[in-house]
Scaffold this active site. Structure first.
Site, PDB file in Angstrom:
ATOM      1  N   GLU A  98      33.705  32.050  35.979  1.00  0.00           N
ATOM      2  CA  GLU A  98      34.351  33.365  36.000  1.00  0.00           C
ATOM      3  C   GLU A  98      35.645  33.326  35.200  1.00  0.00           C
ATOM      4  OE1 GLU A  98      34.339  36.330  36.087  1.00  0.00           O
ATOM      5  OE2 GLU A  98      33.987  37.279  38.005  1.00  0.00           O
ATOM      6  N   ASP A  99      36.069  34.486  34.737  1.00  0.00           N
ATOM      7  CA  ASP A  99      37.335  34.561  34.003  1.00  0.00           C
ATOM      8  C   ASP A  99      38.522  34.619  34.947  1.00  0.00           C
ATOM      9  OD1 ASP A  99      36.586  37.077  34.917  1.00  0.00           O
ATOM     10  OD2 ASP A  99      36.945  38.117  33.035  1.00  0.00           O
ATOM     11  N   ASP A 102      40.498  37.886  41.405  1.00  0.00           N
ATOM     12  CA  ASP A 102      41.582  38.818  41.751  1.00  0.00           C
ATOM     13  C   ASP A 102      41.457  39.173  43.229  1.00  0.00           C
ATOM     14  OD1 ASP A 102      43.649  40.646  41.512  1.00  0.00           O
ATOM     15  OD2 ASP A 102      42.466  42.163  40.500  1.00  0.00           O
ATOM     16  N   PHE A 151      48.729  42.445  34.949  1.00  0.00           N
ATOM     17  CA  PHE A 151      47.453  42.662  34.284  1.00  0.00           C
ATOM     18  C   PHE A 151      47.426  41.912  32.959  1.00  0.00           C
ATOM     19  CE2 PHE A 151      43.874  44.620  32.254  1.00  0.00           C
ATOM     20  CZ  PHE A 151      42.983  44.726  33.321  1.00  0.00           C
ATOM     21  N   ARG A 164      39.571  41.312  24.089  1.00  0.00           N
ATOM     22  CA  ARG A 164      38.853  40.095  24.492  1.00  0.00           C
ATOM     23  C   ARG A 164      38.996  38.974  23.469  1.00  0.00           C
ATOM     24  NH1 ARG A 164      35.578  41.388  28.904  1.00  0.00           N
ATOM     25  NH2 ARG A 164      34.588  43.421  28.918  1.00  0.00           N
TER      26      ARG A 164
HETATM   27  P1  IMP Z   1      37.868  40.910  41.764  1.00  0.00           P
HETATM   28  O1  IMP Z   1      36.527  41.368  42.227  1.00  0.00           O
HETATM   29  O2  IMP Z   1      38.966  41.835  42.229  1.00  0.00           O
HETATM   30  O3  IMP Z   1      38.171  39.465  42.094  1.00  0.00           O
HETATM   31  O4  IMP Z   1      37.938  41.150  40.199  1.00  0.00           O
HETATM   32  C1  IMP Z   1      37.422  40.329  39.271  1.00  0.00           C
HETATM   33  C2  IMP Z   1      37.223  41.105  38.001  1.00  0.00           C
HETATM   34  O5  IMP Z   1      38.234  42.096  37.793  1.00  0.00           O
HETATM   35  C3  IMP Z   1      37.325  40.164  36.813  1.00  0.00           C
HETATM   36  O6  IMP Z   1      36.089  39.593  36.496  1.00  0.00           O
HETATM   37  C4  IMP Z   1      37.886  41.086  35.746  1.00  0.00           C
HETATM   38  O7  IMP Z   1      36.830  41.744  35.065  1.00  0.00           O
HETATM   39  C5  IMP Z   1      38.698  42.121  36.474  1.00  0.00           C
HETATM   40  N1  IMP Z   1      40.150  41.796  36.461  1.00  0.00           N
HETATM   41  C6  IMP Z   1      40.941  41.527  37.517  1.00  0.00           C
HETATM   42  N2  IMP Z   1      42.215  41.287  37.131  1.00  0.00           N
HETATM   43  C7  IMP Z   1      42.229  41.406  35.784  1.00  0.00           C
HETATM   44  C8  IMP Z   1      43.265  41.264  34.783  1.00  0.00           C
HETATM   45  O8  IMP Z   1      44.442  40.960  35.041  1.00  0.00           O
HETATM   46  N3  IMP Z   1      42.865  41.456  33.512  1.00  0.00           N
HETATM   47  C9  IMP Z   1      41.596  41.779  33.142  1.00  0.00           C
HETATM   48  N4  IMP Z   1      40.603  41.906  34.038  1.00  0.00           N
HETATM   49  C10 IMP Z   1      40.911  41.727  35.350  1.00  0.00           C
HETATM   50 MG    MG Z   2      36.725  43.599  32.964  1.00  0.00          MG
END
Ligand code: IMP
Ligand code: MG
Length: 180
Positions: A98-99, A102, A151, A164
């Site tokens: 995963e990238d 959050d 962000f 990206r």
């Molecule tokens: P989660 O489900 O809230 O953990 O979100 C994960 C997804 O939210 C990631 O795979 C990203 O696509 C997006 N995301 C959350 N924070 C950021 C950020 O700071 N920059 C870009 N994408 C984010």
């Molecule tokens: Mg995204």
């Protein structure tokens, strides 16, 4: 594109060093076990491409594309599979790439889903961890960097599908997303 970046948070060199370190750990941990690496599209594609080349053992790769219902800066917690794996994972060691972690909603839903397919093991590697906004517990075995609640874009991460291809991780100027 670079005009929208407030500052570099993690440089190309810092990323490269960390990716190398993670690759060594993964190689060490799985040794001669069979391993399937699942890259989550699209954000993880840059991280995965680099990490794969730091893993010095045979691996197989596959891709999943998921999207969470919600807007760009907040995930709703419900994930939709846009593209599923091409193969069953029963009895297979799986490493999900995963990238960013959050709220944790995306990864917790995804791991629950993958577990129902009876893999031999399932672990997670994430480049970034933003713990301040966590609502769902997720166990991460390989973590790149813990970052503050800002962000970020670049190195695969987007805002509205942009940025990206920036080679580092940078903080997006607030005015970029506040004007929308
Ligand atoms: P989660 O489900 O809230 O953990 O979100 C994960 C997804 O939210 C990631 O795979 C990203 O696509 C997006 N995301 C959350 N924070 C950021 C950020 O700071 N920059 C870009 N994408 C984010
Ligand atoms: Mg995204």
């Amino acid at each position: 594109m670079l005009n929208d970046i407030e500052r570099v948070l993690i440089s190309e060199q810092e990323i490269a060093e960390k990716v190398k370190e993670l690759g060594q750990k993964i190689t060490n941990d799985y040794k001669n076990e069979k391993l399937l690496i699942i890259t989550i599209l699209k954000g993880s594609v840059v991280f995965a491409a680099d990490l794969l080349r730091e893993i010095k053992m045979p691996v197989e790769i596959d891709f999943m594309c998921i999207s969470s219902y919600g807007n760009d800066s907040k995930s709703s917690g419900v994930v939709k599979i846009v593209k599923d794996l091409n193969q069953p994972i029963e009895g297979v060691n799986v490493l999900v790439i995963e990238d960013i972690l959050d709220s944790g909603n995306t990864l917790s839903h995804l791991t629950e889903l993958l577990k129902t397919r009876n893999p031999k093991s399932i672990k997670i590697a994430t480049l970034l961890d933003k713990p301040d906004r966590r609502v769902a517990e997720v166990e991460v075995t390989y973590k790149g960097f813990t970052i503050p609640d800002e962000f970020v874009v670049g190195y695969g991460l987007d805002y509205g599908e942009k940025y990206r291809n920036i080679p580092f991780v940078g903080v997006l100027k607030r005015e970029v997303y506040e004007k929308e």
